[in-house]
Design an enzyme around this catalytic site. Structure first.
Site, PDB file in Angstrom:
ATOM      1  CG  ASN A   9      -1.696   1.229   1.450  1.00  0.00           C
ATOM      2  OD1 ASN A   9      -1.771   2.069   0.553  1.00  0.00           O
ATOM      3  ND2 ASN A   9      -2.297   1.364   2.623  1.00  0.00           N
ATOM      4  CD1 TRP A  10       3.417   0.873  -2.936  1.00  0.00           C
ATOM      5  CD2 TRP A  10       3.551   2.079  -4.818  1.00  0.00           C
ATOM      6  NE1 TRP A  10       4.082   0.118  -3.869  1.00  0.00           N
ATOM      7  CE2 TRP A  10       4.189   0.840  -5.042  1.00  0.00           C
ATOM      8  CE3 TRP A  10       3.517   3.004  -5.862  1.00  0.00           C
ATOM      9  CZ2 TRP A  10       4.777   0.497  -6.268  1.00  0.00           C
ATOM     10  CZ3 TRP A  10       4.097   2.672  -7.082  1.00  0.00           C
ATOM     11  CH2 TRP A  10       4.737   1.424  -7.281  1.00  0.00           C
ATOM     12  CE  LYS A  11      -0.202   3.297   4.731  1.00  0.00           C
ATOM     13  NZ  LYS A  11      -0.087   3.402   6.185  1.00  0.00           N
ATOM     14  CG  HIS A  95      -5.795   1.972   5.219  1.00  0.00           C
ATOM     15  ND1 HIS A  95      -5.402   2.922   6.134  1.00  0.00           N
ATOM     16  CD2 HIS A  95      -4.764   1.107   5.093  1.00  0.00           C
ATOM     17  CE1 HIS A  95      -4.163   2.642   6.528  1.00  0.00           C
ATOM     18  NE2 HIS A  95      -3.756   1.551   5.919  1.00  0.00           N
ATOM     19  CD  GLU A  97      -2.944   5.590   6.749  1.00  0.00           C
ATOM     20  OE1 GLU A  97      -2.932   5.686   5.511  1.00  0.00           O
ATOM     21  OE2 GLU A  97      -2.001   5.086   7.404  1.00  0.00           O
ATOM     22  CD  GLU A 167      -3.559  -2.524   7.333  1.00  0.00           C
ATOM     23  OE1 GLU A 167      -2.421  -2.693   6.906  1.00  0.00           O
ATOM     24  OE2 GLU A 167      -4.254  -1.533   7.053  1.00  0.00           O
ATOM     25  N   GLY A 173       2.504   2.259  10.763  1.00  0.00           N
ATOM     26  CA  GLY A 173       3.452   3.352  10.614  1.00  0.00           C
ATOM     27  C   GLY A 173       4.166   3.746  11.888  1.00  0.00           C
ATOM     28  CB  SER A 212       5.251  -1.771  11.942  1.00  0.00           C
ATOM     29  OG  SER A 212       4.823  -0.437  12.179  1.00  0.00           O
ATOM     30  N   GLY A 233       2.834  -1.022   4.304  1.00  0.00           N
ATOM     31  CA  GLY A 233       2.899   0.387   3.945  1.00  0.00           C
ATOM     32  C   GLY A 233       4.335   0.820   3.707  1.00  0.00           C
ATOM     33  N   GLY A 234       4.961   1.357   4.749  1.00  0.00           N
ATOM     34  CA  GLY A 234       6.301   1.935   4.629  1.00  0.00           C
ATOM     35  C   GLY A 234       7.311   1.040   3.919  1.00  0.00           C
TER      36      GLY A 234
HETATM   37  P1  PGA Z   1       2.845   0.307   7.656  1.00  0.00           P
HETATM   38  O1  PGA Z   1       1.383   0.522   7.027  1.00  0.00           O
HETATM   39  O2  PGA Z   1       3.388  -0.982   7.082  1.00  0.00           O
HETATM   40  O3  PGA Z   1       3.628   1.498   7.247  1.00  0.00           O
HETATM   41  O4  PGA Z   1       2.659   0.203   9.148  1.00  0.00           O
HETATM   42  C1  PGA Z   1       0.510  -0.556   6.832  1.00  0.00           C
HETATM   43  C2  PGA Z   1      -0.792  -0.066   6.261  1.00  0.00           C
HETATM   44  O5  PGA Z   1      -1.250   1.024   6.625  1.00  0.00           O
HETATM   45  O6  PGA Z   1      -1.421  -0.765   5.434  1.00  0.00           O
END
Ligand code: PGA
Length: 252
Positions: A9-11, A95, A97, A167, A173, A212, A233-234
């Protein structure tokens, strides 16, 4: 047996040049293991270009969000049919967010999930509790409410045509990963809740962990019986880190 899915997930990150380099390295380094599936979810404006770059590979293309509506006067929105048109196979819905910053309720998420299924795409339903929820002992109640909204809209059959991603919000993050045991407990719970509707669907549905995930913790997480990959994500923004997670998946 369920395949392992490693989804990036590149956001809201990247640009044309950086994406091209990233995806070229991912395609070149994708593990050969047939049970390891890989997916990248770039921002909307880059779906076409990234789709072209993965077209000859086993890396799949997904989007990070979608409208619950088909078409019309919804300024700034993108429909599931448009995502089909651009070559997407997957769409992340709900998600944390989006739930926290854009006010997406479980009802809206369930409508988006149904729209994705209707378009013939695979939704990835995100569920997860905040730290406050966990400390209050409400983890299961929170994920149940999020899952049940989709179960009542799309049924167990609809869950079976998608992917679930657990999640925990406190792990996203933050560098604070859930331990494999903490994650497994919630994954087992989610699978048993699906099994109460349809045991066959529960046994075949992929449930990913997100929060993470990195090359060091992926193997421990993916070794758990109810964890079928990761939503990353990251660590999905650096080819070496993302490929280290895929390599971990091919070892379990
Ligand atoms: P993260 O994000 O790996 O940076 O914790 C995961 C996500 O939000 O899908």
């Amino acid at each position: 047996m369920r395949n392992i899915l490693v989804a990036g997930n590149w956001k809201m990150n990247g640009d044309s040049a950086a994406n091209a380099a990233l995806v070229e390295s991912i395609v070149a380094g994708q593990p050969a293991a047939p049970n390891v599936e890989m997916l990248v979810c770039p921002p909307f404006p880059y779906l076409s270009a990234v789709g072209a770059a993965v077209a000859e590979s086993r890396v799949q293309l997904g989007a990070q969000n979608v409208s619950q509506f088909d078409r019309g006067a919804y300024t700034g929105e993108v429909s599931a049919a448009m995502l089909v048109d651009l070559g997407c196979r997957f769409v992340i819905v709900g998600h944390s967010e989006r739930r926290a910053m854009y006010g997406e309720t479980s009802e809206v998420v369930a409508a988006k999930y149904a729209a994705v299924l209707e378009a013939g795409l695979t939704p990835i339903l995100c569920v997860g509790e905040t730290l406050e929820d966990r400390e209050a002992g409400n983890t299961e109640a929170v994920v149940d409410e999020q899952l049940d909204a989709v179960l009542s809209e799309s049924g167990a059959d609809g869950i079976g045509r998608g992917v679930v991603a657990y999640e925990p919000v406190w792990a996203i993050g933050t560098g604070k990963t859930a331990t494999p045991e903490q994650a497994q407990d919630v994954h087992r719970h989610l699978r048993s809740r699906i099994a109460a509707h349809d045991a066959g669907v529960a046994a075949s549905t992929q449930i990913l962990y997100g929060g993470s995930v990195n090359g060091d913790n992926a193997e421990g997480l993916f070794s758990m019986p109810d964890i079928d990959g990761g939503l990353v994500g990251g660590a999905s923004l650096k080819a070496a880190d993302f490929l280290a997670i895929a390599d971990a998946a091919s070892r379990v």
